[in-house]
Each structure stands twice: as structure tokens, then as C-alpha cells.
Design a protein around this motif. Structure first.
Motif, mmCIF file in Angstrom:
data_model
loop_
_atom_site.group_PDB
_atom_site.id
_atom_site.type_symbol
_atom_site.label_atom_id
_atom_site.label_comp_id
_atom_site.label_asym_id
_atom_site.label_seq_id
_atom_site.Cartn_x
_atom_site.Cartn_y
_atom_site.Cartn_z
ATOM 1 N N GLN A 252 -3.088 57.377 -2.385
ATOM 2 C CA GLN A 252 -3.532 56.765 -0.983
ATOM 3 C C GLN A 252 -4.914 56.739 -1.022
ATOM 4 O OE1 GLN A 252 -0.289 56.274 -0.809
ATOM 5 N NE2 GLN A 252 -0.746 56.299 1.479
ATOM 6 N N ILE A 253 -5.706 56.140 -1.931
ATOM 7 C CA ILE A 253 -6.912 55.627 -1.934
ATOM 8 C C ILE A 253 -7.274 54.370 -0.938
ATOM 9 C CG2 ILE A 253 -7.529 56.493 -4.034
ATOM 10 C CD1 ILE A 253 -7.730 53.451 -4.762
ATOM 11 N N LYS A 254 -8.358 54.314 -0.586
ATOM 12 C CA LYS A 254 -8.352 53.231 0.565
ATOM 13 C C LYS A 254 -9.255 52.132 -0.176
ATOM 14 C CE LYS A 254 -7.319 55.794 4.160
ATOM 15 N NZ LYS A 254 -6.109 55.417 4.563
ATOM 16 N N THR A 255 -8.593 50.975 -0.113
ATOM 17 C CA THR A 255 -9.180 49.609 -0.698
ATOM 18 C C THR A 255 -9.611 48.457 0.523
ATOM 19 O OG1 THR A 255 -6.915 48.957 -1.010
ATOM 20 C CG2 THR A 255 -8.222 49.715 -2.884
ATOM 21 N N PRO A 256 -10.651 47.877 0.344
ATOM 22 C CA PRO A 256 -10.924 46.753 1.322
ATOM 23 C C PRO A 256 -10.032 45.863 1.444
ATOM 24 C CG PRO A 256 -11.979 46.208 -1.000
ATOM 25 C CD PRO A 256 -11.166 47.644 -1.118
ATOM 26 N N LYS A 257 -9.823 45.239 2.506
ATOM 27 C CA LYS A 257 -8.968 43.873 3.104
ATOM 28 C C LYS A 257 -8.725 42.953 1.782
ATOM 29 C CE LYS A 257 -9.277 40.283 6.633
ATOM 30 N NZ LYS A 257 -7.656 40.105 6.677
ATOM 31 N N PRO A 258 -7.565 42.682 1.241
ATOM 32 C CA PRO A 258 -7.311 41.672 0.394
ATOM 33 C C PRO A 258 -7.993 40.437 0.775
ATOM 34 C CG PRO A 258 -5.430 42.889 1.018
ATOM 35 C CD PRO A 258 -6.345 43.312 2.041
ATOM 36 N N PRO A 259 -8.113 39.534 -0.188
ATOM 37 C CA PRO A 259 -7.793 39.816 -1.543
ATOM 38 C C PRO A 259 -8.704 40.712 -2.728
ATOM 39 C CG PRO A 259 -8.662 37.578 -1.515
ATOM 40 C CD PRO A 259 -8.853 38.100 0.012
ATOM 41 N N TYR A 260 -8.209 41.201 -3.437
ATOM 42 C CA TYR A 260 -9.192 42.134 -4.444
ATOM 43 C C TYR A 260 -8.130 42.040 -5.633
ATOM 44 C CZ TYR A 260 -6.232 45.868 -2.437
ATOM 45 O OH TYR A 260 -5.352 46.804 -1.984
ATOM 46 N N TYR A 261 -8.503 42.490 -6.489
ATOM 47 C CA TYR A 261 -7.907 42.465 -8.068
ATOM 48 C C TYR A 261 -7.234 43.697 -8.713
ATOM 49 C CZ TYR A 261 -9.104 37.629 -7.788
ATOM 50 O OH TYR A 261 -9.285 36.387 -7.276
ATOM 51 N N THR A 262 -6.398 43.589 -9.459
ATOM 52 C CA THR A 262 -5.636 44.985 -9.884
ATOM 53 C C THR A 262 -5.537 44.870 -11.328
ATOM 54 O OG1 THR A 262 -3.826 46.550 -9.477
ATOM 55 C CG2 THR A 262 -3.491 44.095 -9.361
ATOM 56 N N VAL A 263 -5.789 46.011 -11.931
ATOM 57 C CA VAL A 263 -5.051 46.337 -13.511
ATOM 58 C C VAL A 263 -3.906 47.386 -13.307
ATOM 59 C CG1 VAL A 263 -5.827 46.762 -15.884
ATOM 60 C CG2 VAL A 263 -7.217 45.563 -14.343
ATOM 61 N N VAL A 264 -2.730 46.854 -13.814
ATOM 62 C CA VAL A 264 -1.533 47.854 -13.723
ATOM 63 C C VAL A 264 -1.214 48.163 -15.342
ATOM 64 C CG1 VAL A 264 0.807 48.488 -13.176
ATOM 65 C CG2 VAL A 264 -0.632 46.381 -11.894
ATOM 66 N N PHE A 265 -1.818 49.473 -15.542
ATOM 67 C CA PHE A 265 -1.694 50.059 -16.913
ATOM 68 C C PHE A 265 -0.270 50.945 -17.218
ATOM 69 C CE2 PHE A 265 -2.910 53.081 -19.950
ATOM 70 C CZ PHE A 265 -3.064 52.289 -21.022
ATOM 71 N N THR A 266 0.584 50.528 -17.689
ATOM 72 C CA THR A 266 1.891 51.360 -17.916
ATOM 73 C C THR A 266 1.817 51.849 -19.294
ATOM 74 O OG1 THR A 266 3.099 49.443 -18.189
ATOM 75 C CG2 THR A 266 3.120 50.459 -16.130
ATOM 76 N N ALA A 267 2.051 52.822 -19.481
ATOM 77 C CA ALA A 267 1.980 53.457 -20.824
ATOM 78 C C ALA A 267 3.004 54.562 -21.384
ATOM 79 C CB ALA A 267 0.503 54.242 -21.026
ATOM 80 N N LYS A 268 3.103 54.893 -22.747
ATOM 81 C CA LYS A 268 3.847 55.916 -23.027
ATOM 82 C C LYS A 268 3.175 56.560 -24.022
ATOM 83 C CE LYS A 268 7.392 58.389 -23.391
ATOM 84 N NZ LYS A 268 8.853 58.135 -24.209
ATOM 85 N N MET A 269 3.020 58.016 -23.906
ATOM 86 C CA MET A 269 2.107 58.783 -24.798
ATOM 87 C C MET A 269 2.591 58.838 -26.179
ATOM 88 S SD MET A 269 -0.507 59.483 -22.947
ATOM 89 C CE MET A 269 -1.323 60.613 -24.439
ATOM 90 N N SER A 270 2.116 59.025 -27.074
ATOM 91 C CA SER A 270 2.650 59.345 -28.586
ATOM 92 C C SER A 270 2.568 60.897 -28.843
ATOM 93 C CB SER A 270 1.438 59.020 -29.473
ATOM 94 O OG SER A 270 0.423 59.719 -29.734
#
Lengths: 112, 112
Positions: free
Chosen positions: A5-23
């Protein structure tokens, strides 16, 4: 780092979605991950980061950025490049990076 | 549902990033959440969903969609609308929904 629940400014803005599985090779991972959050937070254009990790070692980390140039610059940061290499060689069994633009957002907070 | 590393088609495609913090009132939540994943997966334009939940009750769920119309249609699904209301009234202390477009992606899989 388990805030949400962090606060971000009014869109548009950019995102990186990083999904990972640990070794299985996770020694030193927490230190490196914490350092990367610290380093990312200091980058120009950084707007916020959120992460969640399941008990099975799968995780999602979403970061928010002012523009695509900020994302490219962060990817090319030298210390981050070394961490990316360590991620591929040691810490992760696999990951996917998705880059895009957030066009709208809305939410709900019981405290409001 | 703890899988990660799902396969999505070549970008562009659309995404909903849902970050949430659970309330104390979680009785029945898992059943409802599982039903929503099942229902979302059956929607036109659905491409995939991934979720991760921290021990502190914060979570990130990312779903992927063919187009924005599919996202709007899913938001307006009647059973999903009832679940959204239950989320606001009972299960969540707060949440944020961010809708956007994924423009590029790349990844790494040790098994490859």
C-alpha cells in the motif's frame, strides 16, 4: 521489506513486474536483495517498490518509475548488473521481468 | 496458488497489479480467493495470474489480460463484484488496483 500500500503519483507512470522462483542457493540473498532495494530507491525517477514472497520461494516484486528512461538507467546500474548476474548464476531458478505503463489506479483504505 | 513463472504471449498485453493488506477478519477468505482465481481464469481474454503473500498479510496479485475490455468485463462480473464488496467490508484493511499495459518482457529459466 513487507510493506504494501505504498503511495504513487497520479498515472501515467511506469512499472517493472519481477516474478521469480528462488534456487536452493540462497546464502547471501537477503543482504543483496536489501541492498538492491536501497540502491533502487536512490535512483532518479524511482517512485516505490513492493514485494511479497511465498513460503515455496516464489515471489513478486513490483517497482514504479517516473518514465522508461529511469527503468533503463536502473537496469544498467553497475552494482545492479552484478546483482542480476548473481541472480542468474546463484539465487534464482528462474525469473520474468515485465515492463509497462500504468494508466489508471484506484484503491480502498479502511483507515480513510 | 503459489506458482510463479507463468507463460504469457508476446507483448503488448494488459495487466492488473493488485496489492493488498489483509484485515483481521479472514474467515472464508481462502475459499473466496480460490473461487475468484477459478472464475477469472474462465473469463474471455484471461492470460494468467500470479500471487504472493507475506507472513504479515500483505500480498501482491498480478493478472494478465489480452486487452482492456477483458479487464473491464472481469471487474463487472457479478460474482466478482460481490467479492469486491466482501473485500472492502471484511477481508482487506486496504488495497490498490493498478491497470496498465505490458510493453516488453524477458526472463531467465535455469531449466532452459
Amino acid at each position: 521489506m513487507e510493506q504494501s500500500q505504498i503511495k504513487t503519483p497520479k498515472p501515467p507512470y511506469y512499472t517493472v513486474v519481477f516474478t521469480a522462483k528462488m534456487s536452493e542457493d540462497t546464502d547471501g540473498y537477503e543482504t543483496m536483495a536489501g541492498r538492491m532495494v536501497e540502491l533502487a530507491s536512490a535512483q532518479p525517477g524511482f517512485l516505490g517498490i513492493e514485494t511479497a514472497q511465498n513460503p515455496d520461494g516464489s515471489s513478486i516484486t513490483v517497482s514504479y518509475w517516473r518514465d522508461e528512461a529511469s527503468i533503463t538507467q536502473w537496469k544498467q546500474n553497475l552494482e545492479h548488473e552484478a546483482a542480476q548476474q548473481a541472480g542468474r548464476e546463484r539465487f534464482y531458478a528462474g525469473y520474468t521481468v515485465r515492463v509497462g505503463r500504468i494508466d489508471r489506479d484506484y484503491g480502498f483504505d479502511r483507515a480513510d
